[in-house]
Motif scaffolding. Structure first.
Motif, PDB file in Angstrom:
ATOM      1  N   ALA A  86       0.829  -1.214   0.000  1.00  0.00           N
ATOM      2  CA  ALA A  86       0.000   0.000   0.000  1.00  0.00           C
ATOM      3  C   ALA A  86       0.858   1.256   0.000  1.00  0.00           C
ATOM      4  N   VAL A  87       1.974   1.227   0.729  1.00  0.00           N
ATOM      5  CA  VAL A  87       2.863   2.392   0.770  1.00  0.00           C
ATOM      6  C   VAL A  87       3.503   2.620  -0.597  1.00  0.00           C
ATOM      7  N   ALA A  88       3.826   1.542  -1.300  1.00  0.00           N
ATOM      8  CA  ALA A  88       4.479   1.659  -2.596  1.00  0.00           C
ATOM      9  C   ALA A  88       3.522   2.143  -3.682  1.00  0.00           C
ATOM     10  N   ALA A  89       2.225   1.956  -3.482  1.00  0.00           N
ATOM     11  CA  ALA A  89       1.244   2.304  -4.508  1.00  0.00           C
ATOM     12  C   ALA A  89       0.884   3.787  -4.434  1.00  0.00           C
ATOM     13  N   PRO A  90       0.597   4.388  -5.595  1.00  0.00           N
ATOM     14  CA  PRO A  90       0.137   5.774  -5.590  1.00  0.00           C
ATOM     15  C   PRO A  90      -1.205   5.875  -4.866  1.00  0.00           C
ATOM     16  N   PRO A  91      -1.520   7.023  -4.280  1.00  0.00           N
ATOM     17  CA  PRO A  91      -2.739   7.158  -3.482  1.00  0.00           C
ATOM     18  C   PRO A  91      -4.007   7.341  -4.309  1.00  0.00           C
ATOM     19  N   GLU A  92      -4.014   6.979  -5.577  1.00  0.00           N
ATOM     20  CA  GLU A  92      -5.177   7.153  -6.430  1.00  0.00           C
ATOM     21  C   GLU A  92      -6.303   6.232  -5.975  1.00  0.00           C
ATOM     22  N   ALA A  93      -7.557   6.708  -6.117  1.00  0.00           N
ATOM     23  CA  ALA A  93      -8.717   5.918  -5.698  1.00  0.00           C
ATOM     24  C   ALA A  93      -8.829   4.626  -6.507  1.00  0.00           C
ATOM     25  N   ASP A  94      -8.475   4.691  -7.787  1.00  0.00           N
ATOM     26  CA  ASP A  94      -8.575   3.499  -8.628  1.00  0.00           C
ATOM     27  C   ASP A  94      -7.548   2.433  -8.243  1.00  0.00           C
ATOM     28  N   ALA A 133      -6.911   1.105  -5.380  1.00  0.00           N
ATOM     29  CA  ALA A 133      -7.492   0.078  -4.501  1.00  0.00           C
ATOM     30  C   ALA A 133      -8.283  -0.931  -5.308  1.00  0.00           C
ATOM     31  N   ALA A 134      -9.059  -0.449  -6.265  1.00  0.00           N
ATOM     32  CA  ALA A 134      -9.834  -1.357  -7.114  1.00  0.00           C
ATOM     33  C   ALA A 134      -8.905  -2.226  -7.959  1.00  0.00           C
ATOM     34  N   GLN A 135      -7.811  -1.638  -8.448  1.00  0.00           N
ATOM     35  CA  GLN A 135      -6.847  -2.404  -9.247  1.00  0.00           C
ATOM     36  C   GLN A 135      -6.172  -3.474  -8.389  1.00  0.00           C
ATOM     37  N   ALA A 136      -5.831  -3.111  -7.158  1.00  0.00           N
ATOM     38  CA  ALA A 136      -5.196  -4.084  -6.257  1.00  0.00           C
ATOM     39  C   ALA A 136      -6.168  -5.213  -5.930  1.00  0.00           C
ATOM     40  N   ALA A 137      -7.419  -4.858  -5.668  1.00  0.00           N
ATOM     41  CA  ALA A 137      -8.430  -5.882  -5.365  1.00  0.00           C
ATOM     42  C   ALA A 137      -8.601  -6.820  -6.554  1.00  0.00           C
ATOM     43  N   ALA A 138      -8.669  -6.260  -7.754  1.00  0.00           N
ATOM     44  CA  ALA A 138      -8.813  -7.087  -8.953  1.00  0.00           C
ATOM     45  C   ALA A 138      -7.585  -7.973  -9.142  1.00  0.00           C
ATOM     46  N   ALA A 139      -6.413  -7.426  -8.904  1.00  0.00           N
ATOM     47  CA  ALA A 139      -5.184  -8.215  -9.049  1.00  0.00           C
ATOM     48  C   ALA A 139      -5.170  -9.391  -8.079  1.00  0.00           C
ATOM     49  N   LEU A 140      -5.599  -9.148  -6.842  1.00  0.00           N
ATOM     50  CA  LEU A 140      -5.599 -10.220  -5.847  1.00  0.00           C
ATOM     51  C   LEU A 140      -6.638 -11.294  -6.156  1.00  0.00           C
ATOM     52  N   GLY A 153      -8.380 -10.901  -1.678  1.00  0.00           N
ATOM     53  CA  GLY A 153      -8.835 -10.277  -2.916  1.00  0.00           C
ATOM     54  C   GLY A 153     -10.340 -10.071  -2.933  1.00  0.00           C
ATOM     55  N   VAL A 154     -11.071 -11.075  -2.507  1.00  0.00           N
ATOM     56  CA  VAL A 154     -12.537 -10.964  -2.462  1.00  0.00           C
ATOM     57  C   VAL A 154     -12.957  -9.896  -1.456  1.00  0.00           C
ATOM     58  N   VAL A 155     -12.347  -9.910  -0.283  1.00  0.00           N
ATOM     59  CA  VAL A 155     -12.674  -8.919   0.748  1.00  0.00           C
ATOM     60  C   VAL A 155     -12.329  -7.518   0.255  1.00  0.00           C
ATOM     61  N   ALA A 156     -11.155  -7.355  -0.324  1.00  0.00           N
ATOM     62  CA  ALA A 156     -10.739  -6.039  -0.816  1.00  0.00           C
ATOM     63  C   ALA A 156     -11.683  -5.543  -1.905  1.00  0.00           C
ATOM     64  N   GLY A 157     -12.127  -6.449  -2.777  1.00  0.00           N
ATOM     65  CA  GLY A 157     -13.075  -6.066  -3.815  1.00  0.00           C
ATOM     66  C   GLY A 157     -14.388  -5.600  -3.216  1.00  0.00           C
ATOM     67  N   GLY A 158     -14.877  -6.318  -2.221  1.00  0.00           N
ATOM     68  CA  GLY A 158     -16.110  -5.927  -1.553  1.00  0.00           C
ATOM     69  C   GLY A 158     -15.978  -4.596  -0.836  1.00  0.00           C
ATOM     70  N   VAL A 159     -14.860  -4.405  -0.152  1.00  0.00           N
ATOM     71  CA  VAL A 159     -14.633  -3.145   0.561  1.00  0.00           C
ATOM     72  C   VAL A 159     -14.551  -1.990  -0.424  1.00  0.00           C
ATOM     73  N   THR A 160     -13.854  -2.187  -1.526  1.00  0.00           N
ATOM     74  CA  THR A 160     -13.728  -1.134  -2.537  1.00  0.00           C
ATOM     75  C   THR A 160     -15.097  -0.740  -3.076  1.00  0.00           C
ATOM     76  N   GLN A 161     -15.915  -1.731  -3.368  1.00  0.00           N
ATOM     77  CA  GLN A 161     -17.268  -1.440  -3.867  1.00  0.00           C
ATOM     78  C   GLN A 161     -18.108  -0.750  -2.801  1.00  0.00           C
ATOM     79  N   GLN A 162     -17.964  -1.192  -1.539  1.00  0.00           N
ATOM     80  CA  GLN A 162     -18.750  -0.588  -0.467  1.00  0.00           C
ATOM     81  C   GLN A 162     -18.335   0.854  -0.229  1.00  0.00           C
ATOM     82  N   VAL A 163     -17.049   1.144  -0.281  1.00  0.00           N
ATOM     83  CA  VAL A 163     -16.581   2.524  -0.102  1.00  0.00           C
ATOM     84  C   VAL A 163     -17.162   3.415  -1.198  1.00  0.00           C
TER      85      VAL A 163
END
Length: 153
Positions: free
Chosen positions: A22-30, A32-39, A110-120
């Protein structure tokens, strides 16, 4: 000597690795969605599981034999043992199980991150609708918020 169960070790390694990613990634909103999809991608899950299994392997090569005399005799820790030796006594397929559980843990993250991203995103949409709905009330209250409080009580 008690060994951390493979699932707990896998979860610990995933949780340890995520903040660094997370620290290495740019703080862009997208991002998180890209990371969730990757996972959620089986190839990424495999790569992460391989990496975490390799890191666990380094830890498993830690010699624990020097503290054999301090361990419970029932644990059977011998002077030349590593954590891997001890783990293999309880589960001869320990490393395969570690990899499989780590991969499943990454998939779950990955599933949890995807759900959280959608919920946010949904919470953001709700907040925007609430701001719009409350705008007339806030505008009506604006002159009263800036007024001086009454001096007579």
């Amino acid at each position: 000597m008690r060994i951390v169960p493979p699932a707990s070790l896998a979860a610990l390694l995933v949780v340890t690795a995520l903040p660094a990613a997370a620290v290495a990634a740019p703080p862009e909103a997208d991002r998180a969605a890209q990371a969730a999809a990757a996972l959620q991608n089986p190839l990424v899950q495999d790569g992460v599981a391989q990496t975490l299994t390799t890191l666990a392997g380094i830890i498993l090569d830690t010699r624990v034999g020097p503290i054999a005399a301090l361990a419970d005799p029932a644990a059977g820790v011998r002077p030349g043992d590593t954590l891997r030796d001890v783990a293999h006594r309880d589960d001869p397929q320990f490393e395969r199980h570690l990899y499989e559980k780590t991969r499943r843990s990454v998939a779950t993250v990955g599933v949890v991150a995807g759900g959280v991203t959608q919920q946010v995103a949904e919470i953001d949409r709700t907040a925007d609708r609430l701001k719009i709905a409350l705008a007339p009330l806030m505008a009506a209250l604006a002159p009263h918020r800036d007024a001086e409080p009454a001096a007579d009580y």
